[in-house]
Design a protein around this motif. Structure first.
Motif, PDB file in Angstrom:
ATOM      1  N   ALA A 317      37.158  48.608  47.013  1.00  5.37           N
ATOM      2  CA  ALA A 317      36.496  47.557  46.493  1.00  5.37           C
ATOM      3  C   ALA A 317      35.683  48.022  45.118  1.00  5.37           C
ATOM      4  CB  ALA A 317      35.669  46.731  47.409  1.00  5.37           C
ATOM      5  N   ASN A 318      36.142  47.196  43.951  1.00  4.53           N
ATOM      6  CA  ASN A 318      37.296  46.435  43.795  1.00  4.53           C
ATOM      7  C   ASN A 318      38.539  47.331  43.631  1.00  4.53           C
ATOM      8  OD1 ASN A 318      35.798  44.146  43.811  1.00  4.53           O
ATOM      9  ND2 ASN A 318      35.486  44.095  41.385  1.00  4.53           N
ATOM     10  N   SER A 319      39.801  46.517  43.663  1.00  2.76           N
ATOM     11  CA  SER A 319      40.871  47.206  43.752  1.00  2.76           C
ATOM     12  C   SER A 319      41.062  48.269  42.625  1.00  2.76           C
ATOM     13  CB  SER A 319      42.174  46.471  43.946  1.00  2.76           C
ATOM     14  OG  SER A 319      42.062  45.688  45.059  1.00  2.76           O
ATOM     15  N   LEU A 320      42.016  49.097  42.715  1.00  2.00           N
ATOM     16  CA  LEU A 320      42.170  50.114  41.619  1.00  2.00           C
ATOM     17  C   LEU A 320      42.903  49.322  40.561  1.00  2.00           C
ATOM     18  CD1 LEU A 320      42.977  53.390  43.482  1.00  2.00           C
ATOM     19  CD2 LEU A 320      40.838  52.700  42.142  1.00  2.00           C
ATOM     20  N   GLY A 321      42.564  49.328  39.248  1.00  2.26           N
ATOM     21  CA  GLY A 321      43.201  48.498  38.205  1.00  2.26           C
ATOM     22  C   GLY A 321      42.651  47.223  37.882  1.00  2.26           C
ATOM     23  N   SER A 322      41.754  46.850  38.545  1.00  2.00           N
ATOM     24  CA  SER A 322      41.021  45.533  38.393  1.00  2.00           C
ATOM     25  C   SER A 322      40.205  45.656  37.093  1.00  2.00           C
ATOM     26  CB  SER A 322      39.826  45.223  39.452  1.00  2.00           C
ATOM     27  OG  SER A 322      39.156  46.288  39.612  1.00  2.00           O
ATOM     28  N   GLY A 323      39.917  46.605  36.374  1.00  2.91           N
ATOM     29  CA  GLY A 323      39.498  46.650  34.999  1.00  2.91           C
ATOM     30  C   GLY A 323      40.169  45.923  33.979  1.00  2.91           C
ATOM     31  N   VAL A 324      41.487  45.863  34.317  1.00  9.05           N
ATOM     32  CA  VAL A 324      42.462  45.109  33.319  1.00  9.05           C
ATOM     33  C   VAL A 324      41.849  43.778  33.010  1.00  9.05           C
ATOM     34  CG1 VAL A 324      43.986  43.905  34.773  1.00  9.05           C
ATOM     35  CG2 VAL A 324      44.758  44.544  32.877  1.00  9.05           C
ATOM     36  N   LEU A 325      41.211  43.112  33.786  1.00  8.91           N
ATOM     37  CA  LEU A 325      40.837  41.656  33.321  1.00  8.91           C
ATOM     38  C   LEU A 325      39.482  41.706  32.522  1.00  8.91           C
ATOM     39  CD1 LEU A 325      41.403  39.785  36.557  1.00  8.91           C
ATOM     40  CD2 LEU A 325      42.719  40.088  34.699  1.00  8.91           C
ATOM     41  N   GLU A 326      38.775  42.942  32.113  1.00  3.80           N
ATOM     42  CA  GLU A 326      37.694  43.112  31.676  1.00  3.80           C
ATOM     43  C   GLU A 326      37.853  42.682  30.033  1.00  3.80           C
ATOM     44  OE1 GLU A 326      35.273  46.235  32.481  1.00  3.80           O
ATOM     45  OE2 GLU A 326      34.706  45.474  34.512  1.00  3.80           O
ATOM     46  N   SER A 327      39.138  42.671  29.644  1.00  2.00           N
ATOM     47  CA  SER A 327      39.444  42.404  28.318  1.00  2.00           C
ATOM     48  C   SER A 327      39.199  41.063  27.838  1.00  2.00           C
ATOM     49  CB  SER A 327      41.001  42.545  27.926  1.00  2.00           C
ATOM     50  OG  SER A 327      41.415  42.040  26.975  1.00  2.00           O
ATOM     51  N   THR A 328      38.275  41.136  26.794  1.00  2.88           N
ATOM     52  CA  THR A 328      37.789  39.864  26.091  1.00  2.88           C
ATOM     53  C   THR A 328      39.109  38.859  25.522  1.00  2.88           C
ATOM     54  OG1 THR A 328      37.192  40.914  24.119  1.00  2.88           O
ATOM     55  CG2 THR A 328      35.321  40.340  25.703  1.00  2.88           C
ATOM     56  N   ALA A 329      40.005  39.626  25.021  1.00  4.58           N
ATOM     57  CA  ALA A 329      41.246  39.079  24.388  1.00  4.58           C
ATOM     58  C   ALA A 329      41.802  38.174  25.355  1.00  4.58           C
ATOM     59  CB  ALA A 329      42.075  39.919  24.172  1.00  4.58           C
ATOM     60  N   LEU A 330      41.628  38.073  26.869  1.00  6.96           N
ATOM     61  CA  LEU A 330      42.330  37.335  28.034  1.00  6.96           C
ATOM     62  C   LEU A 330      41.631  35.861  27.868  1.00  6.96           C
ATOM     63  CD1 LEU A 330      42.542  39.747  30.919  1.00  6.96           C
ATOM     64  CD2 LEU A 330      44.428  38.708  29.518  1.00  6.96           C
ATOM     65  N   HIS A 331      40.643  35.749  27.427  1.00  4.31           N
ATOM     66  CA  HIS A 331      39.691  34.603  27.435  1.00  4.31           C
ATOM     67  C   HIS A 331      40.535  33.377  26.891  1.00  4.31           C
ATOM     68  CE1 HIS A 331      35.428  36.630  27.513  1.00  4.31           C
ATOM     69  NE2 HIS A 331      36.323  36.713  28.398  1.00  4.31           N
ATOM     70  N   GLY A 332      41.206  33.603  25.804  1.00  4.81           N
ATOM     71  CA  GLY A 332      41.866  32.318  25.155  1.00  4.81           C
ATOM     72  C   GLY A 332      43.092  31.976  26.131  1.00  4.81           C
ATOM     73  N   PHE A 333      43.537  32.631  26.979  1.00  4.32           N
ATOM     74  CA  PHE A 333      44.874  32.369  27.843  1.00  4.32           C
ATOM     75  C   PHE A 333      44.445  31.810  29.303  1.00  4.32           C
ATOM     76  CE2 PHE A 333      45.666  35.999  25.037  1.00  4.32           C
ATOM     77  CZ  PHE A 333      47.099  35.512  24.303  1.00  4.32           C
ATOM     78  N   LEU A 334      43.240  31.845  29.835  1.00  5.58           N
ATOM     79  CA  LEU A 334      42.820  31.586  31.066  1.00  5.58           C
ATOM     80  C   LEU A 334      42.859  30.187  31.413  1.00  5.58           C
ATOM     81  CD1 LEU A 334      39.884  34.145  31.813  1.00  5.58           C
ATOM     82  CD2 LEU A 334      42.205  34.154  32.480  1.00  5.58           C
ATOM     83  N   PRO A 335      42.631  29.029  30.411  1.00  4.11           N
ATOM     84  CA  PRO A 335      42.665  27.761  30.796  1.00  4.11           C
ATOM     85  C   PRO A 335      43.977  27.267  31.317  1.00  4.11           C
ATOM     86  CG  PRO A 335      41.322  28.036  28.787  1.00  4.11           C
ATOM     87  CD  PRO A 335      42.008  29.335  29.307  1.00  4.11           C
TER      88      PRO A 335
END
Length: 834
Positions: A317-335
């Motif tokens: 916890a947290n699962s290995l690889g979860s750091g991929v979501l810390e990219s600020t570039a993802l914000h625009g795609f989340l809605p």
């Protein structure tokens, strides 16, 4: 009303003010606190702020900053004023943060599973696979219960119109929950009336849910699960928090070297051997966790951990690889992703973001650079935010070139003016100042598909110099977050029920699994605590003799300085017949010189280092005694009297530390090693001191007997027992032969035999005859043979000197044997079948 505190508070026209409305009036949820503060004089406010700083120092709350002029262990900074969040604001935030946590968990499940978001074009593959955060070896891993994101944190900012915006997501091993709880504990002492009268919600439920969730999801197969907290170690910036969390949750605090993978299962190296680990709450970055599959140059991780997680043998916890979501570039795609995965709109908007890896976004960024903040697209990049409007000339040209050459590495965000909140000035009047803030909120999986949001969090305060950059690394401070209730709490809400971590009924345990690493540090904590105390007593006694005007005291200084030099206390090139002033200066340096191999300051630092790594095993009183010691020998000492005062404080602190160990600590294996370390050190110290004392001519020995008794902390016993001037045979009996003297050699032999026998009975494997062998040699000696003028005196002294040297060598052999048997175990108990 509210004039004294608010008259100097600077209003802001371009930022949202957390305390004042746009027309300058006090917001309703701040009135109770300000009313109470108005009734406090500046002196009372100063006292309460001082109490906060003293509580932080005594609790040892630190935030480590590399190359910081304040030192590596920089004290945590907490403002006296909290950040108050109204009940209405919190009702929205709690739901929105829980929704975002559910979304993040669903995105992780997809990216490491079917990857429909990529195939449907909702996420650019280059944004996912083009960063270090996505770990290909983790694809296909299905964590217990389908929970990838067990703990989540989100950084929020409020724009000028009061809207909350997402600044960043923390999904690897989000830090701050321990600091948030420590802030609350300190504030409950500094502002108890306000907390009570304002009906502030408690954050404790978060930790109960976290512990219960990990217990529930751990693949224990009916066993009582062993859950550990994995830390990178004492040099990590938030290690203080790791130790506090481990203590709070009741989890062993471990480093990578404490764990090993055998048969695709994870084991903790304990003093009893290997014990199966069922869940790991990690505070280590993804790729460092496994040098076998993730990052080959990592010396911090556990080889084989990824395979153990892949087979479902351990919960990470947290699962290995979860750091991929810390990219600020993802914000625009989340809605759009929220509509696809959750079937509902995203409630909490992110700051408008553009990933420069897409050409239209890059073009927009270059065209509107003055209105944007350039940030790294991936969390693995070490880069501070760059405000476009603040970059000019050659620096601006270099920034544009970097954006054009590596557009995928950057994201642009709308420049949001952070809201401001009041902080307490440390000037003479203790008025209010305005500082910009950022709020970190925490959520934890409840094990049933939902998330519980901590009612509170961690507010970080920007330094005066960087108004729009909130960073602890750049000198920021913190606030406690007070979330108000809509209604007055009922009786059941005042104290949350604890969660009983059981699998099949109530589990009662009378022992605790102490890791080999913790056992080793407890052992050395025992040794260093004695080493500090012995050295401090030697220096204090010797200084007293240099200050005594009597000729008898002056006459033994040559002998005393020679012994000190042999012990490494004085410089080897010291004048064999030093002046009083020179000797005093040398002794004073041995108190405070951190560069000297043998000084109180050096030994205190070693003691603190060992204790820091076993903090979860120590009571608060025990820890307070430890944290006070470094300050005692850090100040410049200019007089022998000042040095004696400092040494007295150190000796008192060491005595308190020994008392806490005897009164507060459970008699488990860790405590046994602490006591063994103490007695080995006491034996080695007395043996070394006595060996050098025996080298003096008999006449000089007689003259220095009082000094020897005082240095060995036995002068009072001697005076009560004999009531006369020290004589050779009674002193020899008391310090060497008397098994009832806690500072004598015979007593150390007896106690070591007892503790080593207890360890062997409790842990097995051990068969050490060194203490009994030394005791046998001592028992074979006849005290009368040592009488001055006796024909056997010379031979007896030689045998005794050899025994002292054997005791010193025996201490080293015992340390090596303990290390070989217990501190690096590679086998498991037979009962575990491994």
């Amino acid at each position: 009303m509210h004039q004294r505190l608010l008259e100097s508070y600077p209003a802001s026209s371009d930022r949202y003010d957390e305390m004042l409305s746009a027309d300058g009036r006090l917001r309703p949820h701040w009135r109770t606190l300000i009313d109470q503060l108005e009734n406090l004089s500046p002196e009372m406010l100063r006292r309460r702020a001082s109490e906060v700083r003293e509580a932080i120092a005594s609790d040892g709350v630190t935030y480590n900053v590399y190359a910081d002029p304040k030192g590596a262990n920089r004290p945590w900074e907490l403002d006296l004023l909290p950040h108050i969040v109204s009940a209405d604001d919190w009702q929205f935030l709690a739901k929105a943060v829980a929704q975002r946590a559910r979304l993040m968990n669903a995105v992780l499940a997809d990216l490491y599973g079917e990857q429909s978001l990529l195939s449907e074009g909702l996420l650019p593959p280059a944004l996912v696979f083009g960063q270090h955060g996505y770990l290909m070896p983790c694809h296909g891993i299905k964590p217990p219960g389908g929970v990838h994101l067990h703990a989540y944190a989100i950084d929020l900012a409020r724009s000028a119109d009061g809207t909350w915006w997402v600044v960043s997501d923390r999904t690897q091993g989000p830090s701050g929950t321990g600091y948030a709880l420590q802030n609350r504990q300190i504030m409950s002492r500094a502002m108890p009336e306000a907390l009570r009268d304002m009906h502030v919600q408690s954050p404790h439920g978060y930790f109960h849910t976290l512990r219960a969730m990990l217990t529930q999801l751990a693949p224990a197969n009916g066993e009582m699960p062993l859950i550990v907290l994995l830390t990178p170690g004492p040099y990590n910036e938030t290690y203080s928090e790791h130790a506090f969390l481990a203590h709070t949750l009741g989890f062993p605090l471990v480093e990578g070297v404490d764990l090993t993978v055998r048969g695709d299962q994870v084991f903790l190296k304990t003093l009893n051997g290997l014990r199966r680990v069922h869940a790991i709450l990690r505070r280590m970055d993804d790729d460092y966790c496994d040098p076998l599959e993730l990052r080959a140059d990592s010396a911090l991780g556990i080889p084989g951990l990824t395979q153990a997680a892949r087979l479902g043998n351990v919960l990470v916890a947290n699962s290995l690889g979860s750091g991929v979501l810390e990219s600020t570039a993802l914000h625009g795609f989340l809605p759009a992703i929220s509509e696809r995965l959750l079937g509902e709109p995203l409630a909490l908007p992110a700051v408008a973001s553009w990933w420069c890896g897409e050409k239209p976004a890059l073009d927009y960024t270059l065209e509107h650079l003055d209105d944007l903040v350039i940030v790294p697209a991936f969390s693995s990049m070490r880069m501070q935010p760059v405000f476009g409007h603040a970059v000019t000339g050659a620096a601006r040209r270099r920034l544009i070139e970097s954006l054009q050459l590596q557009p995928h590495a950057y994201a642009a965000q709308e420049w949001v003016r952070l809201s401001q909140a009041p902080v307490m000035s440390r000037s003479g009047d203790y008025g209010l100042m305005g500082r910009t803030i950022s709020l970190r909120v925490f959520a934890v999986a409840d094990g049933h598909g939902g998330y519980q949001v901590m009612p509170g969090g961690l507010t970080r305060v920007a330094s005066r110099q960087r108004r729009d950059v909130v960073s602890m690394q750049q000198g920021g401070t913190t606030k406690d977050v007070w979330v108000l209730r809509e209604n007055e709490p009922g009786p059941a809400e005042l104290m949350p029920d604890d969660v009983v971590d059981t699998v099949n009924g109530t589990q009662i345990r009378s022992t605790v699994d102490v890791s080999s690493h913790s056992g080793e540090n407890l052992f050395w904590m025992g040794r260093y605590s004695e080493r500090v105390k012995n050295l401090a007593r030697l220096l204090r006694t010797t200084l007293q003799y240099t200050m005594d005007g009597q000729s008898e005291s002056r006459g033994i200084l040559g002998s005393v300085s020679w012994i000190c030099s042999q012990l490494g206390v004085l410089m080897p090139k010291s004048d064999p017949r030093p002046t009083i002033t020179g000797l005093q200066q040398s002794l004073q340096a041995a108190v405070i010189d951190p560069s000297a191999p043998v000084s109180v300051a050096t030994q205190v630092r070693q003691l603190a280092h060992a204790a820091y790594q076993v903090r979860e095993h120590l009571s608060l009183d025990n820890w307070h005694a430890l944290t006070k010691m470094p300050a005692m020998v850090q100040e410049r000492i200019s007089t022998p009297t000042g040095a004696q005062h400092a040494l007295g404080n150190v000796i008192d602190a060491c005595s308190g530390l020994a008392g806490h160990a005897l009164d507060d600590m459970t008699r488990d294996a860790g405590w046994q090693f602490l006591m063994v370390g103490r007695h080995i050190e006491r034996m080695v110290n007395m043996a070394t001191l006595f060996d050098n004392f025996l080298r003096l001519p008999p006449a000089r020995q007689t003259a220095a007997l009082s000094w020897l008794l005082e240095s060995a902390s036995s002068i009072v016993t001697y005076r009560v027992r004999y009531r006369r001037t020290p004589e050779w045979l009674p002193v020899l009996h008391l310090l060497v032969f008397d098994a009832s003297n806690p500072h004598g050699m015979a007593y150390q032999f007896r106690m070591l035999q007892q503790y080593l026998a207890d360890i062997a009975q409790q842990l097995g494997l051990l068969s050490m005859t060194i203490p009994s062998h030394l005791a046998g040699q001592l028992e074979a000696m006849n005290l009368a043979d040592f009488a001055h003028g006796s024909p056997t005196m010379e031979e007896a002294n030689a045998r005794l000197a050899q025994l002292m040297r054997d005791a010193v060598g025996g201490g080293a052999m015992l340390s090596d044997d303990l290390s070989r048997h217990y501190f690096t175990p590679l086998t498991a108990p037979v009962s575990q079948g491994v």
